[in-house]
Design a protein around this motif. Structure first.
Motif, PDB file in Angstrom:
ATOM      1  N   THR A 133      -0.210   2.431   4.598  1.00 10.35           N
ATOM      2  CA  THR A 133       1.077   2.310   5.271  1.00 10.35           C
ATOM      3  C   THR A 133       1.556   3.678   5.729  1.00 10.35           C
ATOM      4  O   THR A 133       1.559   4.633   4.956  1.00 10.35           O
ATOM      5  CB  THR A 133       2.122   1.698   4.309  1.00 10.35           C
ATOM      6  OG1 THR A 133       1.662   0.408   3.924  1.00 10.35           O
ATOM      7  CG2 THR A 133       3.474   1.574   4.976  1.00 10.35           C
ATOM      8  N   MET A 134       1.968   3.759   6.978  1.00 12.48           N
ATOM      9  CA  MET A 134       2.490   5.002   7.543  1.00 12.48           C
ATOM     10  C   MET A 134       3.991   4.880   7.729  1.00 12.48           C
ATOM     11  O   MET A 134       4.460   3.942   8.376  1.00 12.48           O
ATOM     12  CB  MET A 134       1.834   5.285   8.898  1.00 12.48           C
ATOM     13  CG  MET A 134       0.369   5.657   8.816  1.00 12.48           C
ATOM     14  SD  MET A 134       0.103   7.262   8.032  1.00 12.48           S
ATOM     15  CE  MET A 134       0.985   8.341   9.132  1.00 12.48           C
ATOM     16  N   SER A 161       7.269   6.940   9.204  1.00 12.29           N
ATOM     17  CA  SER A 161       7.696   8.085  10.007  1.00 12.29           C
ATOM     18  C   SER A 161       9.208   8.024  10.192  1.00 12.29           C
ATOM     19  O   SER A 161       9.794   6.952  10.309  1.00 12.29           O
ATOM     20  CB  SER A 161       6.984   8.095  11.364  1.00 12.29           C
ATOM     21  OG  SER A 161       7.326   6.939  12.107  1.00 12.29           O
ATOM     22  N   LYS A 217      10.283   4.198  10.570  1.00 17.90           N
ATOM     23  CA  LYS A 217       9.302   3.208  11.016  1.00 17.90           C
ATOM     24  C   LYS A 217       8.201   3.110   9.975  1.00 17.90           C
ATOM     25  O   LYS A 217       7.754   4.112   9.423  1.00 17.90           O
ATOM     26  CB  LYS A 217       8.702   3.600  12.360  1.00 17.90           C
ATOM     27  CG  LYS A 217       9.688   3.455  13.497  1.00 17.90           C
ATOM     28  CD  LYS A 217       9.014   3.603  14.837  1.00 17.90           C
ATOM     29  CE  LYS A 217      10.040   3.341  15.923  1.00 17.90           C
ATOM     30  NZ  LYS A 217       9.432   3.031  17.194  1.00 17.90           N
ATOM     31  N   ARG A 218       7.803   1.874   9.734  1.00 17.67           N
ATOM     32  CA  ARG A 218       6.657   1.605   8.865  1.00 17.67           C
ATOM     33  C   ARG A 218       5.618   0.935   9.741  1.00 17.67           C
ATOM     34  O   ARG A 218       5.863  -0.133  10.310  1.00 17.67           O
ATOM     35  CB  ARG A 218       7.055   0.686   7.712  1.00 17.67           C
ATOM     36  CG  ARG A 218       5.895   0.355   6.775  1.00 17.67           C
ATOM     37  CD  ARG A 218       6.268  -0.689   5.773  1.00 17.67           C
ATOM     38  NE  ARG A 218       6.580  -1.929   6.509  1.00 17.67           N
ATOM     39  CZ  ARG A 218       7.108  -3.006   5.949  1.00 17.67           C
ATOM     40  NH1 ARG A 218       7.422  -3.012   4.680  1.00 17.67           N
ATOM     41  NH2 ARG A 218       7.357  -4.086   6.675  1.00 17.67           N
ATOM     42  N   ASP A 219       4.491   1.580   9.865  1.00 15.22           N
ATOM     43  CA  ASP A 219       3.410   1.055  10.720  1.00 15.22           C
ATOM     44  C   ASP A 219       3.921   0.672  12.104  1.00 15.22           C
ATOM     45  O   ASP A 219       3.563  -0.373  12.651  1.00 15.22           O
ATOM     46  CB  ASP A 219       2.723  -0.137  10.046  1.00 15.22           C
ATOM     47  CG  ASP A 219       2.029   0.261   8.743  1.00 15.22           C
ATOM     48  OD1 ASP A 219       1.585   1.422   8.628  1.00 15.22           O
ATOM     49  OD2 ASP A 219       1.943  -0.586   7.836  1.00 15.22           O
ATOM     50  N   GLY A 220       4.800   1.509  12.661  1.00 16.94           N
ATOM     51  CA  GLY A 220       5.300   1.319  14.012  1.00 16.94           C
ATOM     52  C   GLY A 220       6.519   0.435  14.157  1.00 16.94           C
ATOM     53  O   GLY A 220       7.104   0.359  15.236  1.00 16.94           O
ATOM     54  N   GLU A 221       6.934  -0.255  13.100  1.00 16.04           N
ATOM     55  CA  GLU A 221       8.101  -1.137  13.154  1.00 16.04           C
ATOM     56  C   GLU A 221       9.320  -0.429  12.549  1.00 16.04           C
ATOM     57  O   GLU A 221       9.236   0.131  11.457  1.00 16.04           O
ATOM     58  CB  GLU A 221       7.828  -2.422  12.369  1.00 16.04           C
ATOM     59  CG  GLU A 221       9.013  -3.358  12.337  1.00 16.04           C
ATOM     60  CD  GLU A 221       8.814  -4.557  11.413  1.00 16.04           C
ATOM     61  OE1 GLU A 221       9.716  -5.401  11.360  1.00 16.04           O
ATOM     62  OE2 GLU A 221       7.769  -4.638  10.726  1.00 16.04           O
ATOM     63  N   GLN A 231       9.466   0.984  -0.934  1.00 14.54           N
ATOM     64  CA  GLN A 231       8.228   1.519  -0.371  1.00 14.54           C
ATOM     65  C   GLN A 231       8.372   2.988   0.017  1.00 14.54           C
ATOM     66  O   GLN A 231       7.552   3.510   0.767  1.00 14.54           O
ATOM     67  CB  GLN A 231       7.826   0.690   0.859  1.00 14.54           C
ATOM     68  CG  GLN A 231       7.528  -0.750   0.532  1.00 14.54           C
ATOM     69  CD  GLN A 231       7.213  -1.570   1.762  1.00 14.54           C
ATOM     70  OE1 GLN A 231       6.752  -1.056   2.777  1.00 14.54           O
ATOM     71  NE2 GLN A 231       7.465  -2.865   1.685  1.00 14.54           N
TER      72      GLN A 231
END
Length: 175
Positions: free
Chosen positions: A2-3, A5, A69-73, A106
């Motif tokens: 998980t990314m 940002s 954002k988590r995985d772009g969302e 998270q």
């Protein structure tokens, strides 16, 4: 993996994020968060808040608006009020810390709080303040981020369901 940002929105980016921010706010309020609103609360109510109150402050340079954002969302947001009265040029204030209920636990709240420190320092601030419902699930997050309790005010505000008043804890952090 998980990314996560964190991004501080520039004035030209606000409108593109409006719907996502409104969605997070509606989810958060309807999940019981005490961030100044009561039920019923819709995405339209949240959109009106962001476009009518928050975005003008960001465009005027009086407030920072961060997104997570988590995985772009987009799953979280927080605001840093940097324009305070003339006798408080060293201080800023945290407002409307929200993480979508589906994205909690998270590290998103922690990442937002760390980014706030960076924004506050960049703005020349040495003191950050906030208030939170006493006993709220966010209170341990703020303590872990280095905030200390200044005091508690009983009967400060209504719970989102309007059924009862709750106490509010004021907290601060020296940078």
């Amino acid at each position: 993996m998980t990314m996560i940002s964190i991004h501080s929105l520039a004035p030209g980016e606000l409108d593109a994020h409006a719907e996502a921010l409104a969605g997070i706010m509606a989810q958060t309020v309807n999940d019981g968060a005490a961030i100044g609103f009561t039920h019923p609360f819709s995405e339209a109510d949240a959109l009106a808040f962001f476009t009518g109150q928050v975005f003008p402050e960001v465009r005027a340079g009086r407030r920072k608006l961060l997104t997570a954002k988590r995985d772009g969302e987009t799953v979280g947001t927080v605001q840093l009020i940097i324009a305070l009265p003339p006798n408080q040029p060293h201080r800023c204030e945290v407002a409307k810390m929200m993480v979508s209920p589906k994205a909690r636990r998270q590290g998103i709240g922690r990442a937002l709080m760390q980014a706030l420190d960076v924004e506050a320092r960049a703005a020349g601030k040495t003191l950050i303040t906030l208030d939170t419902r006493t006993g709220d699930k966010a209170e341990p997050l703020y303590r872990a981020a280095g905030f200390r309790t200044a005091g508690v005010i009983p009967g400060f505000a209504l719970n989102p369901d309007g059924a009862a008043l709750h106490a509010t804890t004021y907290m601060y952090k020296n940078l």
